[in-house]
Each structure stands twice: as C-alpha cells, then as structure tokens.
Design an enzyme around this catalytic site. Structure first.
Site, PDB file in Angstrom:
ATOM      1  N   GLY A 114    -166.653  57.117   1.570  1.00 10.48           N
ATOM      2  CA  GLY A 114    -166.983  58.505   1.883  1.00 10.48           C
ATOM      3  C   GLY A 114    -167.880  59.108   0.814  1.00 10.48           C
ATOM      4  O   GLY A 114    -167.712  58.825  -0.383  1.00 10.48           O
ATOM      5  N   GLY A 115    -168.796  59.929   1.251  1.00  7.76           N
ATOM      6  CA  GLY A 115    -169.752  60.532   0.324  1.00  7.76           C
ATOM      7  C   GLY A 115    -169.733  62.035   0.321  1.00  7.76           C
ATOM      8  O   GLY A 115    -170.761  62.670   0.080  1.00  7.76           O
ATOM      9  N   GLY A 116    -168.562  62.630   0.562  1.00  8.57           N
ATOM     10  CA  GLY A 116    -168.430  64.083   0.496  1.00  8.57           C
ATOM     11  C   GLY A 116    -168.440  64.571  -0.934  1.00  8.57           C
ATOM     12  O   GLY A 116    -168.691  63.816  -1.880  1.00  8.57           O
ATOM     13  N   PHE A 118    -165.941  65.661  -2.933  1.00 10.34           N
ATOM     14  CA  PHE A 118    -164.916  65.132  -3.834  1.00 10.34           C
ATOM     15  C   PHE A 118    -165.105  63.636  -4.069  1.00 10.34           C
ATOM     16  O   PHE A 118    -164.900  63.148  -5.182  1.00 10.34           O
ATOM     17  CB  PHE A 118    -163.515  65.414  -3.276  1.00 10.34           C
ATOM     18  CG  PHE A 118    -162.452  65.385  -4.342  1.00 10.34           C
ATOM     19  CD1 PHE A 118    -162.326  66.432  -5.227  1.00 10.34           C
ATOM     20  CD2 PHE A 118    -161.599  64.306  -4.470  1.00 10.34           C
ATOM     21  CE1 PHE A 118    -161.366  66.410  -6.223  1.00 10.34           C
ATOM     22  CE2 PHE A 118    -160.627  64.271  -5.454  1.00 10.34           C
ATOM     23  CZ  PHE A 118    -160.512  65.328  -6.336  1.00 10.34           C
ATOM     24  N   LYS A 214    -156.303  64.675   1.843  1.00 10.13           N
ATOM     25  CA  LYS A 214    -155.077  65.470   1.966  1.00 10.13           C
ATOM     26  C   LYS A 214    -154.962  66.012   3.386  1.00 10.13           C
ATOM     27  O   LYS A 214    -155.880  66.661   3.884  1.00 10.13           O
ATOM     28  CB  LYS A 214    -155.092  66.639   0.980  1.00 10.13           C
ATOM     29  CG  LYS A 214    -155.196  66.225  -0.487  1.00 10.13           C
ATOM     30  CD  LYS A 214    -155.302  67.432  -1.390  1.00 10.13           C
ATOM     31  CE  LYS A 214    -155.471  67.025  -2.841  1.00 10.13           C
ATOM     32  NZ  LYS A 214    -155.630  68.189  -3.740  1.00 10.13           N
ATOM     33  N   ALA A 248    -164.200  69.812  -6.760  1.00 12.33           N
ATOM     34  CA  ALA A 248    -165.208  68.790  -7.042  1.00 12.33           C
ATOM     35  C   ALA A 248    -166.291  69.318  -7.970  1.00 12.33           C
ATOM     36  O   ALA A 248    -166.753  68.606  -8.876  1.00 12.33           O
ATOM     37  CB  ALA A 248    -165.821  68.303  -5.727  1.00 12.33           C
ATOM     38  N   LYS A 299    -150.529  72.736   1.645  1.00  7.71           N
ATOM     39  CA  LYS A 299    -151.123  73.813   0.848  1.00  7.71           C
ATOM     40  C   LYS A 299    -152.442  74.268   1.468  1.00  7.71           C
ATOM     41  O   LYS A 299    -152.857  75.424   1.291  1.00  7.71           O
ATOM     42  CB  LYS A 299    -151.308  73.361  -0.601  1.00  7.71           C
ATOM     43  CG  LYS A 299    -152.204  72.146  -0.802  1.00  7.71           C
ATOM     44  CD  LYS A 299    -153.636  72.503  -1.098  1.00  7.71           C
ATOM     45  CE  LYS A 299    -154.489  71.255  -1.283  1.00  7.71           C
ATOM     46  NZ  LYS A 299    -155.911  71.573  -1.533  1.00  7.71           N
TER      47      LYS A 299
END
Length: 476
Positions: A114-116, A118, A214, A248, A299
C-alpha cells in the site's frame, strides 16, 4: 523516624473501641508510619474549620530565619528532583546499552503493501533506520511508482517530503515480496482480503505481517489478525498489530511519537520493536492483540461522533461527555471480547482516542465535522483522497454490540447517522434522553442487555419500597 502503629488506629472512627485495639496491639500485624510533628495544631482538631491566619509582618520580623528556611526548602526540593531525573537518565542509558540490535542487523529487505500516507511514512521511517536495507512499496498506480523511483517523492500524499534513497516502488507483487524479512500491511481493511488473496502465491509462509490497518471488515466483523491468515490460507502466518496515536505527517517530520506492537508471540513483538524503534519513535510491546485492534478500530467511529459535536458547535462540555461515554463503550465491548481493560486505557486505546477525536488532522473527525454542519456523506467522501475507516467500521458496531450483548448508544448513533436513518440533531436529543441512573447501574445495564428490564424493575421496586418505609416511619 518511624513508629509501630496499629492500622486500625490510624483513623479511629469509633474512639470507644481504641482501648480494645491497644490491648491487641501485639497480635496485630504492624505497619511503619512516619511520625510527623506539626508546629501548630490542625484547625480541625480545635473544632473549627476556619483557616489558619496568615503570618503577619510582625511575625516575620520576629522570625528572621523564616525566609532562609523557605529558601533552603526549595533548594532541597530541587535537589531531590535533580537526583530523581539523573537516576532515570542513567537507568535509560543502561537499558539502551543492553538493547538487542541483532534483528535489525540481519534484516535486508522490508516490503510495504500500500502506498497511502501512513504506508509511505512508515516506509520512509524504516528505511532511515538502516541505510543498507531495501524497502519496497507495492503500489497499484504506475505514475506514483515512477515518481518514487525517479524523484524519490510520493507526489500524491507527500509532495514536499523527499523519501530515502533506499525506498523503491513497484507494481509487481513477486518482485516486492521476494526475499523480504518483514511485511508492513497498509491496505485499507475493506479491501485487504481480496488484495491478499491476489498476492498469496508470492507470500512466504514464515513472513511476519505487521498490520498498520485499523478497522473491522463490514460483513464478517473480522479484525486484521483474522483477515490476513485466512486470506493467505495460512492460519500460522506470523502476525503483529501496530497501533497508537500517530499521524503520518508528523512521522514524516520525525516528531516524537509513541506506538504499540502487539503479538501473541513475545519474541516476534520484540523483533518488530527492533525494526521500528528509533530516536523519535518509541515502540512498546503487548500481548493483547484483541485490545489493541478493537480500540484502534472503534476509536475511528468515536472520532466521527466527536467531529459531529464540533460541527454542530455543541461546546466543550458535550465534547468531553461524549468522548468519555464513547471510551466506556469501547472498554465494555473490548473486555467482552477478551481484551484487557488496561490496554484500552493505555497508549493504543485512550492515547489514540484523544489524538483522533481532538485534532483536526484526523480524517474521521473531519468526516464528522462536515456531517455536523449538514453536508451529505457521499459529498464528504467523494471530496477526500484518503479512506476514513470509521465510516465502514461504524456499520459493524451494531452487529458487534448484538453479538456480545453490549449496549453502545454513542457508537450506534454514529452508525445510524452514516446509514442516513438518523440526523445528528435527532441523535443528540435521543442520547440526552438516556436513563439518568447511577453510573454503576448504567454500566450493568449496558453490559447485560438481556437482563436490562429485570435489573431496572428491581431497582425501581427497591426504591419504591424504601420510600414507602420512610413514609411509615414518619407517620409513627
């Protein structure tokens, strides 16, 4: 100086019994308590609660040494604080000198799925921990891959932050996963299962997966610790959950941050701690995977509720009340699922909740703020370039609450607002009209909904009986 004191005599509620207690002093287990001598009697002992008069000017003249004594007291206190701090620093240095680094030294390749935002931040962070280590990012967008490989920038999320030279990007799963020592999973929860099934043939059965995602899978209510092994077809796939209060953007700026890694395998948790820890990132270990995951998932839903309160301008009082209630609901559910309450009140629980609920950088809080201002959910989501996990996780809240027999009014209200079955204004009205019983009674009712009516009836009947008895006594 200390004296032997009978514990029961430290606060004799019934003075008439003191003589009997003194006779049994030898048979009572003693405790040591300091003898404190007061220069003046306590005002309470004189039958008054009036404050002791302040020292007058004449008194200060008669006691010329009083100021010097106060100065000496302050110096003594400062000395005690300084010594305590020096001891803490020495202990910390000693601990760091014994810390193991063998895992980091043996690690040659880490892959990030994944390259988001975070995933990119963690890739840069791990790459900075060891210059000779290759960090591969597995992406879908070839343009982002080319930007990272040629210019060392993720133009989509961090166009102003240059990535380390040892960060590479690829769209080829085989190239990314071949020879990897650790895998950081940063794919959104709702897409993780299908994504992992597509690359499972290239995943080594002993490759440790560190989940950065999460949330809960909407239809199955599964957490990442369940999704990853099942999607890869390997129930023994090593798994670690990473969670804690962390944005991030602040990780990219190398600002001080603390997080938690949780695994049932203590050695694996310690190994991941070595890989991730640095001067600006503290990593604690935990064995409570369920607690860390469920707190990290719910959360995000609570952050949407906090954002709604902010968007509706309901004030700080309601914000504090809502977040406190939401924390209780998360703790009730987590403990029912087998988590430790200390985990929910710790860094990965309360710490993450505070950051996500109160800071504007939170994506989920932003969704709530815009909903509270009257915007449509579809318009909010279409204008965002990142995934707000709380939106999809909210749909799983009602099912979880029913499965584990826990009432969760705040989080359920968020789910109904997202499903367009309830307006924020109506939700506030309903929440304010909840039963106003004592905290203990409400807690029991929330935790055991099957017996709600019985407990409430018993409470009402007991109250009615007590009122009736009081009236009979008054008549007599």
């Amino acid at each position: 100086m200390a004296a032997l004191i009978d514990p029961s005599l430290l606060n004799p509620i019934f003075p008439s019994q003191c003589r009997l207690r003194l006779q049994n002093l030898q048979s009572t287990k003693p405790i040591y308590a300091p003898l404190v001598f007061q220069s003046r009697p306590c005002p309470c002992s004189a039958g008054t609660i009036d404050p002791v008069p302040e020292t007058t000017h004449t008194e200060s003249v008669e006691n010329p040494n009083s100021s010097s004594k106060g100065s000496d007291g302050r110096k003594d206190r400062r000395k005690v604080v300084r010594i305590a701090w020096e001891k803490l620093v020495r202990w910390s240095r000693s601990w760091r000198s014994k810390a193991k680094t063998d895992v980091l030294e043996r690690t040659n390749k880490v892959v990030v799925l994944g390259g988001g935002s975070f995933g990119t931040a963690m890739a840069a962070h791990v790459a900075n921990n060891k210059a000779g280590m290759e960090v591969y990012m597995l992406l879908r967008d070839p343009h982002v891959c080319r930007s990272i490989n040629e210019n060392h920038f993720n133009l989509k999320y961090f166009p102003e932050h240059r990535l380390p030279e040892n960060v590479f990007a690829t769209t080829d799963a085989k190239e990314a996963l071949m020879g990897a020592n650790f895998c950081l999973h940063a794919v959104p929860v709702q897409f993780s299962s299908s994504f992992l099934e597509g690359i499972s043939e290239h995943v080594d059965s002993n490759l440790p997966f560190i989940s950065l995602s999460k949330g809960l899978e909407l239809n199955t209510l599964r957490m990442m610790s369940q999704i990853i092994p099942q999607a890869l077809g390997n129930p023994r796939q090593p798994f670690v959950a990473l969670s804690g209060p962390s944005f991030a953007s602040e990780l990219m700026k190398k600002l001080p941050t603390a997080m938690v890694v949780a695994s049932k395998d203590k050695n694996l948790a310690s190994a991941v701690q070595q890989i991730l820890a640095s001067q600006h990132l503290r990593i604690s270990t935990s064995s409570d995977v369920t607690g860390v995951e469920i707190a990290g998932a719910l959360k995000n839903v609570l952050a949407i509720a906090a954002g709604i309160v902010e968007g509706m301008n309901l004030g700080n009082n309601s914000m504090a009340a809502l977040v406190a209630q939401g924390c209780s609901e998360i703790r009730w559910l987590a403990t029912k699922m087998g988590a430790k309450s200390a985990t929910v009140t710790g860094l990965s629980g309360s710490g993450d909740i505070m950051l996500t609920c109160f800071v504007n950088l939170s994506r989920n809080r932003t969704v709530g703020v815009r909903l509270g201002r009257g915007e449509k959910l579809d318009d909010v989501l279409s204008s965002m370039n990142q995934v707000a996990e709380g939106v999809s996780t909210a749909g799983a809240v009602i099912a979880l609450a029913q499965k584990y027999k826990v009432k969760m009014p705040v989080l359920t209200a968020v789910a109904r607002i997202i499903d367009n079955e309830l307006t924020p204004q109506k939700a506030v009205l309903e929440l304010m009209n909840l039963p106003q019983a004592s905290i203990n009674i409400l807690s029991n009712l929330m935790l055991e909904p099957d017996y709600c009516s019985i407990k409430l009836l018993r409470y009402v009947c007991t109250t009615a009986i007590l009122i009736s008895l009081e009236k009979q006594v008054e008549e007599v």
